[in-house]
Design a protein around this motif. Structure first.
Motif, PDB file in Angstrom:
ATOM      1  N   THR A 196     -53.018  17.420  33.824  1.00  0.00           N
ATOM      2  CA  THR A 196     -53.129  17.678  35.102  1.00  0.00           C
ATOM      3  C   THR A 196     -54.561  17.843  35.465  1.00  0.00           C
ATOM      4  N   ARG A 197     -55.251  17.903  36.626  1.00  0.00           N
ATOM      5  CA  ARG A 197     -56.086  18.101  37.112  1.00  0.00           C
ATOM      6  C   ARG A 197     -56.230  18.142  38.332  1.00  0.00           C
TER       7      ARG A 197
ATOM      8  N   LYS B 196     -48.344   5.521  33.371  1.00  0.00           N
ATOM      9  CA  LYS B 196     -49.541   6.605  32.565  1.00  0.00           C
ATOM     10  C   LYS B 196     -49.905   7.505  33.583  1.00  0.00           C
ATOM     11  N   ALA B 197     -50.247   7.492  34.762  1.00  0.00           N
ATOM     12  CA  ALA B 197     -50.688   8.207  35.511  1.00  0.00           C
ATOM     13  C   ALA B 197     -50.571   8.291  37.001  1.00  0.00           C
ATOM     14  N   VAL B 198     -50.743   9.361  38.117  1.00  0.00           N
ATOM     15  CA  VAL B 198     -50.606   9.179  39.214  1.00  0.00           C
ATOM     16  C   VAL B 198     -51.847   9.627  40.375  1.00  0.00           C
ATOM     17  N   ILE B 199     -52.006   9.372  40.572  1.00  0.00           N
ATOM     18  CA  ILE B 199     -53.191  10.161  41.794  1.00  0.00           C
ATOM     19  C   ILE B 199     -52.797  10.061  42.995  1.00  0.00           C
ATOM     20  N   ALA B 200     -51.973  11.452  43.020  1.00  0.00           N
ATOM     21  CA  ALA B 200     -51.075  12.263  44.346  1.00  0.00           C
ATOM     22  C   ALA B 200     -51.749  13.559  45.310  1.00  0.00           C
ATOM     23  N   SER B 201     -51.927  13.220  46.162  1.00  0.00           N
ATOM     24  CA  SER B 201     -52.662  13.723  47.588  1.00  0.00           C
ATOM     25  C   SER B 201     -52.265  14.366  48.561  1.00  0.00           C
ATOM     26  N   GLY B 202     -51.905  15.469  48.803  1.00  0.00           N
ATOM     27  CA  GLY B 202     -51.091  15.923  49.241  1.00  0.00           C
ATOM     28  C   GLY B 202     -49.754  16.153  49.265  1.00  0.00           C
TER      29      GLY B 202
ATOM     30  N   VAL C 242     -48.826  11.797  30.198  1.00  0.00           N
ATOM     31  CA  VAL C 242     -48.686  11.497  31.725  1.00  0.00           C
ATOM     32  C   VAL C 242     -49.887  12.627  32.381  1.00  0.00           C
ATOM     33  N   TYR C 243     -50.764  11.852  33.353  1.00  0.00           N
ATOM     34  CA  TYR C 243     -51.932  11.860  33.622  1.00  0.00           C
ATOM     35  C   TYR C 243     -52.131  12.096  35.164  1.00  0.00           C
TER      36      TYR C 243
ATOM     37  N   ARG D  57     -47.007   0.967  28.981  1.00  0.00           N
ATOM     38  CA  ARG D  57     -47.527   1.828  30.385  1.00  0.00           C
ATOM     39  C   ARG D  57     -48.402   2.061  30.366  1.00  0.00           C
ATOM     40  N   ASP D  58     -49.686   1.782  29.724  1.00  0.00           N
ATOM     41  CA  ASP D  58     -51.314   2.218  29.589  1.00  0.00           C
ATOM     42  C   ASP D  58     -51.547   1.507  30.610  1.00  0.00           C
ATOM     43  N   GLY D  59     -51.470   0.521  30.744  1.00  0.00           N
ATOM     44  CA  GLY D  59     -51.532  -0.410  32.249  1.00  0.00           C
ATOM     45  C   GLY D  59     -51.274   0.133  33.271  1.00  0.00           C
TER      46      GLY D  59
END
Length: 346
Positions: A308-309, A232-238, A278-279, A205-207
């Protein structure tokens, strides 16, 4: 939040971006095999360092499994890389829809011939049907990733852009709503399996990551929280943070099983380990609503393995161009730091 009003606002902001005029070779066949597909691997006796990286790449990489899809050129970037399009019939979901793909120049570099590449599944806002607006070049997602990867701000992702919904009438929340097309299975199983069939990827999942805006941000967020063993991660915008399709009516238990707030709470209660982490990189413009909701989500659910960020984009509104700017300001680098990079042969 009202997704319809968001979609209308995004459409006005994007203008003609979603349907970009094609390049001179639009519609021509394109392959993503590249010269690296048959490039010779470094010999094990070529030095301990070369053998070590070769072994690492072999252990972590999944070579294309086939069957190979037929791609047609949608757009060509200034660096010569191409965005290809094909039609995928999901083996597990049964849904048929378009998928666009792009591979960075590094993918074709012989020194990465034996390495997988990280995958970013990019989802649009609005209905995301019959097109995914990230397949255009005006938003500069692919060219930006290319530039950022050279600057050390981003991994050189393979970008995959499937349709988000099966029609223009409803939102399906990227979920298997009873009695409806299985868009959750399409997004988290059929699309990744299609990528594995056609590209060098990583086994773990690291990829694997999502990015999306508005309704696409919701689907990416929900998918990572629902299947942290695969992504592993997501950029969730609005994004919204709760499922709100009218098609959930009469299926409350299933709706809650696809609720990011419930999923984050359950994952946050698990041990904080590399197996579970998860990020979640959230983005929001200062000129759009939703800041309060995202801050509340982050406050309530940044626990244990849930990292989170929040990227607050100054002067930003609810549109894709704002979110690409936010990615450059820090979001893409943050998720890249927690994902697997391609492994060179020397």
């Amino acid at each position: 939040m009202n997704r319809l009003s968001k979609a209308l606002a995004a459409t006005v902001a994007l203008g003609s971006v979603a349907l970009v005029a094609g390049c001179s070779d639009e519609g021509e066949p394109v392959t993503f095999d590249g010269p690296s597909a048959s490039a010779p691997a470094p010999k094990p006796d070529a030095g301990k360092g070369g053998a070590k990286t070769l072994d690492e790449a072999a252990l972590k990489t999944l070579m294309p499994t086939g069957p190979k899809a037929e791609f047609r050129t949608q757009n060509t970037l200034e660096d010569g890389t191409k965005i290809g399009m094909t039609t995928l019939t999901g083996e597990k979901s049964g849904f048929t829809g378009k998928v666009w793909v792009w591979a960075p120049k590094q993918y074709f570099d012989p020194k990465y011939a034996n390495s997988g590449f990280p995958v970013l599944i990019a989802l649009p806002g609005g209905n995301g049907y019959p097109n995914n607006y990230w397949m255009g070049t005006d938003l500069k997602l692919q060219s930006s990733i290319s530039k950022w990867s050279q600057e050390g701000k981003s991994l050189p992702f393979v970008v995959v852009m499937p349709v988000l919904n099966p029609d223009k009438k409803f939102y399906y929340d990227g979920s298997d709503i009873p009695g409806q097309p299985k868009m959750g299975t399409w997004m988290t199983e059929d699309v990744p399996n299609f990528v594995k069939a056609n590209f060098r990827t990583f086994k773990s999942r690291d990829g694997w990551a999502f990015m999306g805006s508005s309704s696409g941000g919701f689907v990416g967020l929900k998918s990572v929280l629902q299947k942290p063993d695969r992504f592993k991660a997501v950029i969730a915008s609005g994004p919204d943070t709760v499922p709100d399709s009218p098609l959930w009516s009469g299926h409350e238990a299933e709706r809650q099983a696809n609720n990011p707030e419930k999923l984050a709470a359950a994952l946050g209660a698990k041990p904080d380990s590399k197996k579970n982490d998860v990020y979640l990189a959230f983005q929001v413009g200062t000129k759009e609503s939703g800041v309060k909701n995202l801050k509340s989500f982050i406050k309530d659910h940044t626990k244990g393995p849930v990292k989170t960020r929040l990227q607050v984009i100054q002067g930003g509104t609810h549109n894709a161009k704002t979110y690409v700017r936010g990615m450059e300001e820090g979001s893409i680098q943050w998720i890249s730091e927690h994902m697997q990079a391609p492994i060179p042969s020397s």
